[in-house]
Design an enzyme around this catalytic site. Structure first.
Site, PDB file in Angstrom:
ATOM      1  CB  CYS A   1      34.543  78.968  64.014  1.00  0.00           C
ATOM      2  SG  CYS A   1      36.145  78.905  63.241  1.00  0.00           S
ATOM      3  CB  VAL A   2      30.337  75.080  64.682  1.00  0.00           C
ATOM      4  CG1 VAL A   2      29.536  75.307  63.425  1.00  0.00           C
ATOM      5  CG2 VAL A   2      31.392  74.020  64.459  1.00  0.00           C
TER       6      VAL A   2
END
Length: 105
Positions: free
Chosen positions: A104-105
């Site tokens: 996840c960014v």
């Protein structure tokens, strides 16, 4: 590590606001974090996902990915986005008191 008070309990959090110790989590914390994420009420479907993620993380040591959540709960990706808008894996991990999911960014 920084700390913050959530639902009357002081917990350790990382720089992005994810709880560091899942054992400090409780349902009152989940409800407050959900409200911060724009989810006013946690329905039985929300709790199904939250509880699955906590069980999965307990077994693997890390927050589950979106694919793992959909496979483990039988809830489609589309439904997950309706329950946890704009990034369900990241939102549910935060609400469930888990670390940020890998990827996840």
């Amino acid at each position: 590590m920084p700390t913050r008070v959530i639902a009357g309990k002081t917990v350790e959090v990382d720089a992005e606001g994810f709880m560091v110790n899942p054992n400090e989590w409780n349902e009152a914390i989940a409800i407050e974090l959900a409200k911060e994420e724009g989810i006013e009420e946690l329905t039985p479907e929300h709790w199904k996902v939250i509880n699955f993620c906590r069980q999965s993380a307990g077994a693997t040591g890390k927050a589950p990915t979106l694919r793992t959540i959909t496979a483990g709960t039988g809830i489609s990706t589309k439904e997950l986005f309706a329950l946890f808008p704009k990034g369900p894996a990241k939102k549910v991990a935060r609400i469930a008191g888990l670390g940020k999911p890998e990827g996840c960014v």
